[in-house]
Design an enzyme around this catalytic site. Structure first.
Site, PDB file in Angstrom:
ATOM      1  N   GLY A 158       3.200   1.650  -3.535  1.00 27.01           N
ATOM      2  CA  GLY A 158       2.189   2.408  -4.258  1.00 27.01           C
ATOM      3  C   GLY A 158       1.509   1.664  -5.384  1.00 27.01           C
ATOM      4  CG  ASP A 170      -3.664  -5.051   2.853  1.00 25.42           C
ATOM      5  OD1 ASP A 170      -4.552  -5.658   2.223  1.00 25.42           O
ATOM      6  OD2 ASP A 170      -3.463  -3.831   2.755  1.00 25.42           O
ATOM      7  N   GLY A 222      -0.607  -0.995  -4.796  1.00 22.33           N
ATOM      8  CA  GLY A 222      -1.802  -1.654  -4.296  1.00 22.33           C
ATOM      9  C   GLY A 222      -1.615  -3.122  -4.012  1.00 22.33           C
ATOM     10  CB  VAL A 223       0.827  -5.605  -4.521  1.00 22.24           C
ATOM     11  CG1 VAL A 223       0.087  -5.777  -5.832  1.00 22.24           C
ATOM     12  CG2 VAL A 223       2.102  -4.797  -4.722  1.00 22.24           C
ATOM     13  CB  SER A 224      -0.241  -5.553   0.849  1.00 24.10           C
ATOM     14  OG  SER A 224      -1.624  -5.461   0.704  1.00 24.10           O
ATOM     15  CB  SER A 268       2.596  -0.715   4.255  1.00 23.58           C
ATOM     16  OG  SER A 268       1.256  -1.060   4.012  1.00 23.58           O
ATOM     17  CB  ALA A 269       0.696  -5.712   4.791  1.00 24.17           C
ATOM     18  CB  ALA A 270       5.335  -7.173   2.453  1.00 26.56           C
TER      19      ALA A 270
END
Length: 1004
Positions: A644, A694, A646-648, A650-652
């Site tokens: 939450g 991302d 804004g640094v991705s 989920s992509a990581a």
């Protein structure tokens, strides 16, 4: 005690007082705890008028006294439940609006008149908002007794409903502010509206009968195991089956309807049954967590098998306390509904609940209320201001966060507020270059492939992995172990190889939401990363959790491939720490299930929706590459990329998971291709309409370089080395961001609507131009053949525009800007244009979408990013840095125009601007030059650009301090960079075992 009004104030005597006690209309839990407080008040000789919508028997079963007066009035509605486990958020707000908002004026007039008619000395509320305001209007003091308040619960619902309902939360909070103080019960939520707080013990109804007496009355032998089935009186739709209980077990069903047929080993209880006595006679309870069930199970040390419910934010706080005192075991909703109960019942019998706190909260609360009614003043809590500020921040966090993500209990709140240390500390993973730690980790594992790349977080992850083995030396064996670590310890077969991958989060320097419009983007992989460990095992050698084992035995198929996942960090959010499924569930006959079916599968239990990010990568490999998985798969996810922000994060998770799975199964996937596959998992299985930047940054990025990528769909242009005199930071606003949220999705839809309108307009202009070519126009000589040919070619390209960013800003302004509406209704757009041609979003005909700002943003953002990239190689001057910073500011305000800004990120950007324009005492200029909101917007983090020097770091710390002083939240600072998953590769590990002399040797 009435509030004095000149000489008309009337003081109550201690001998006989009159209390007006308001009970919320939400469930029986509030009414049952009110009973205990009221019982003590009446025992002291006072009159209590209870205002409630609950049945009379809830009160009269326990209290038979002429001093009890029940007034059947409902002044709020609580949460409207779609079923026993799901709250209907919109219906809850609508019903509250009709119950408490529309008739508010008449309610207040009626209650003030009634309070005066009974000559009430004190108003007590649990926890009806309007009661506090009515008491103030009547000139009577008021107190609330609760563990949560409705402003906190409704905060999440407001975000789902839209801003037009937000006034409900503010009105509730304003009503509560008239209350003199709060008697706060254990397991409490943030409640900033209350001025002062007094903590009291658990309020629990007393036992009337012994275990033996209750069992004799029910005809149950002492050798029979008994489970109470208690879901708040709403299990009527569930068909319970005899085979769901092991032999020798009996289930006592609370709240069953009269026509609910039960098998012989299930017993229907009367609606007015006295639950505390049943607890004394039972071995465990199966139900959902509410204050009534939670407090009585905790107080009387009854193991509690709980199933998470959706959209009720009281639950994480109660659950944390229940699990800390070893009183709870979580059941997966799927297993509840399919009858796989046995492993949970067996696990519950091994629990030894250890709560030793007070359970006389009813008596304590009654004594305080009596003192209040006679005029006693309680000293203000000297920490009240700090408490209210912390509570307000969490409430604000709820109101600002985008929907679609589960509620979290922020760790800083729990640490600051939790005086009894209900949450165990998380293990410290900082190693600060400790060489002995590196040596010990390498000693514990034989690295058969790969390199640590000097990354301290990878070393720390290997240390954490090695400590999961039961044979390892755990420093604090007596320390409370979290459920996620217990599950992880039973995950791996230590005789087999383990594959580890690492993928970082990313800082969006420039580009952001323009990625899905084909923009150039500049992204930096950050230092924080996600590690994933994967092991594959033949099904016959796979270690199974007990409930998974029971599920397989029920199918009678022998060992079949399963997927088991453990996610570290679940304690900080309302999600289950584990997930498991049979891999056959991802198949439909001979073919993988569709993405649509997978989305529905993972969305059915909100507490396990997170598993779609992990398991979704497996399905994508099956669908896109034709991979089939014959072995079981174990996955451990440990991410330091905060959610939450804004640094991705989920992509990581997706990139690290797919990288580790690919390595374990011998799949050689190019990092770019892997990123595109991971995007499919997020778009189609998770259901978040993100672009690809991302995943590309997490997979293809390199340390201390900006990934320059044109998102059409994912063309890496180059890796731009960050000049040594420039530095980037990320500052977290504390406001949760989600690309699955409403604002992000609606802006994306508006962007694609704008593209379709431009294409249609270009087609119309093209037709007109082609018609005019054969009809020469007299004029000023501008209509030459060469000009017409050039114009026609432009219109042809624009009529088939695939990416908005291929349209130049000057063409947009000259030809199309005036043709776009500011906004359009979904239904109107569909009627005129049919579709917006975006495969990952769906237009809601009933919604109105902004069009002009979302369309303009990516067209100009692409130009800004191109200019930013060119400026990075310019001469090293203040003018260069100022120009770079100005481009970031323009991007930030363009986000705001799209509706993707937030108060927190605006405050951080304003603080950077103040620093930039402030002269220091010695005349030095600022070394910070610009900032912008990042990623999907609506909260999250900002990216700051500055000179790479000590002064810049000092100014970043000053901004952090000033933001905390203004908001109470200390922002996280993201600084530093690390390699992407492609550069890291993977580790192939084999666990060493201790030899007789204590040395380590490799497993054979």
């Amino acid at each position: 005690m009435r509030i004095p009004d000149g000489d008309k104030g009337v003081s109550a005597t201690r001998e006989h007082l009159v209390f007006a006690y308001y009970v919320t209309g939400h469930g029986f839990g509030h009414a049952t705890r009110v009973v205990e407080v009221v019982r003590h008040l009446i025992a002291a000789g006072h009159d209590v008028h209870v205002v409630t919508g609950a049945p009379d028997f809830v009160f009269t079963t326990e209290i038979q006294s002429p001093n009890l007066h029940i007034r059947k009035v409902l002044l709020d509605c609580g949460a409207v439940q779609a079923d026993a486990l799901t709250v209907d958020r919109l219906a809850s707000l609508e019903k509250y609006h009709q119950t408490a908002v529309v008739p508010r004026t008449s309610i207040l007039a009626t209650e003030v008149e009634w309070l005066n008619s009974i000559d009430a000395d004190l108003v007590v509320s649990d926890v009806v908002p309007v009661a506090c305001r009515a008491a103030a209007d009547a000139g009577i003091r008021s107190v609330c007794v609760t563990n949560f308040s409705w402003d906190f619960i409704y905060a999440e619902y407001v975000m789902a409903a839209g801003h037009h309902h937000r006034s409900i939360v503010w009105q509730i909070a304003e009503d509560y502010s008239h209350c003199e103080f709060l008697l706060r019960l254990p397991g409490y939520c943030p409640m900033p509206a209350f001025q002062d707080v007094i903590d009291v013990p658990l309020v629990v109804r007393r036992l009337h009968k012994s275990r033996l007496e209750v069992r004799e009355e029910l005809g149950i032998g002492n050798d029979v195991k008994v489970v109470i089935f208690n879901f708040g009186g709403q299990p009527a739709g569930w068909k319970l089956k005899q085979e769901w209980l092991p032999d020798g077990w009996l289930c006592l069903v609370c709240g069953a309807s009269d026509n609910h047929e039960l098998p012989p080993n299930f017993v229907k209880l009367a609606k007015d049954v006295y639950t505390p006595d049943l607890i004394a006679a039972s071995d465990c309870m199966l139900g959902k967590i509410g204050y009534g069930t939670f407090s009585e199970a905790l107080a009387y040390k009854l193991p509690f098998i709980f199933v998470r419910r959706d959209y009720f934010n009281e639950e994480p706080f109660l659950r944390n306390m229940l699990e800390y005192y070893q009183g709870g075991v979580e059941m997966i909703r799927r297993d509840l509904l399919t009858g796989h109960w046995t492993p949970y019942l067996e696990r519950a019998l091994t629990l030894r609940p250890c709560y030793e706190g007070g359970i006389n909260g009813g008596e304590v609360a009654a004594r305080i209320l009596q003192d209040m009614a006679t005029g006693k003043k309680y000293a203000s809590d000297k920490l009240s201001g700090a408490r209210r500020l912390r509570d307000a921040i969490v409430l604000g966090y709820q109101l600002q966060r985008a929907p679609g993500r589960d509620v979290g209990v922020p760790d800083w709140y729990s640490i600051a507020e939790n005086k009894v240390r209900l949450r165990p500390e998380l293990p410290n993973t900082e190693i600060n270059g400790n060489a002995s730690l590196v040596e010990s980790c390498i000693e514990n594992f034989e690295i058969l492939h790969g390199d640590l790349h000097g990354l301290s977080d990878t070393v720390a992850f290997l240390k954490s992995l090695s400590e999961l083995d039961g044979g390892s030396d755990i420093k604090n064996p007596g320390k409370h172990q979290s459920r996620e670590r217990s599950a992880a310890a039973a995950l791996f077969n230590w005789e087999e190889e383990i594959y580890v991958a690492r993928a970082p989060g990313r800082l969006d320097v420039m580009g952001g939401i323009a990625d899905y419009s084909g923009s150039l983007v500049l992204q930096m992989p950050i230092r924080e990363a996600c590690h994933v460990a994967v092991q594959k095992n033949h099904p016959s050698r796979q270690k199974l959790w007990k409930h998974a084992q029971a599920r397989q035995q029920a199918k009678g198929q022998g060992p079949i491939p399963v997927l088991q996942i453990v996610s570290f960090g679940s304690e900080l959010s309302n999600r289950a720490p584990t997930f498991d499924m049979d891999l056959s569930d991802l198949m439909d006959g001979e073919h993988p299930i569709s993405y649509e079916k997978a989305h529905e599968y993972f969305a059915q239990d909100p507490s396990q929706k997170w598993s779609a990010y992990v398991a979704g990568t497996i399905l994508v490999l099956m669908v896109e590459l034709g991979v089939r998985f014959a072995d079981s798969i174990c996955i451990l996810v440990s991410s330091a990329v905060p959610e939450g922000k804004g640094v991705s994060s989920s992509a990581a998770v997706e990139v690290a998971t797919m990288s580790a799975i690919a390595a374990a199964h011998g799949l050689n996937i190019d990092p770019r291709d892997l990123a595109l596959l991971c995007q499919k998992a997020e778009n189609y299985i998770v259901g978040a309409p993100c672009g690809v930047m991302d995943q590309m940054t997490s997979a293809c990025g390199e340390a201390n370089k900006l990934l320059a990528m044109v998102c059409q769909p994912a063309e890496v242009k180059e890796l731009v080395t960050i000049p040594t005199h420039i530095r980037f930071w990320g500052l977290d606003s504390g406001i949760r961001h989600s690309v699955g949220g409403t604002d992000y999705g609606s802006v994306r839809i508006g962007t694609f609507m704008g593209r379709q309108m431009i294409k249609t307009a270009a087609s119309n202009l093209l037709s007109q131009s082609l018609n005019s070519v054969s009809t020469p126009q007299e004029g000023d000589g501008m209509n030459s053949d060469e000009f017409e040919e050039h114009g026609i070619e432009l219109l042809k390209a624009e009529s088939s525009l695939n990416y908005l960013c291929n349209l130049s800003p000057h063409r947009y302004e000259a030809v199309y800007a005036k043709k776009l509406p500011e906004c359009i209704a979904g239904e109107g757009f569909i009627n005129k244009y049919t579709d917006h041609n975006d495969t990952v979003t769906v237009i809601d005909p009933k919604r109105t979408y902004a069009v002009k700002a979302p369309t303009k943003h990516p067209i100009y953002e692409n130009f800004r990013v191109e200019a930013f990239k060119a400026l990075l190689t310019a001469a090293k001057t203040d003018e260069q840095l100022s120009a770079l910073g100005e481009l970031m500011y323009q991007c930030h305000y363009s986000y705001t125009d799209c509706g993707l800004g937030s108060d927190g990120t605006d405050r951080l950007v304003n603080l950077v601007q103040e620093m930039q324009h402030r002269k220091s005492s010695n005349g030095q200029n600022s070394s910070l030059f610009g900032a912008k909101i990042t990623g999907g917007g609506s909260g999250g983090s900002v990216c700051v650009i500055g000179r790479n020097c000590i002064r810049s770091s000092e100014q970043i710390l000053e901004i952090q301090r000033r933001y905390k002083a203004a908001t109470g939240y200390l922002p996280l600072i993201f600084e530093g960079s690390s390699p992407g998953a492609g550069k890291f590769g993977y580790l192939r590990l084999r666990r060493r075992v201790s030899s007789a002399d204590g040395s380590m040797k490799q497993e054979v």
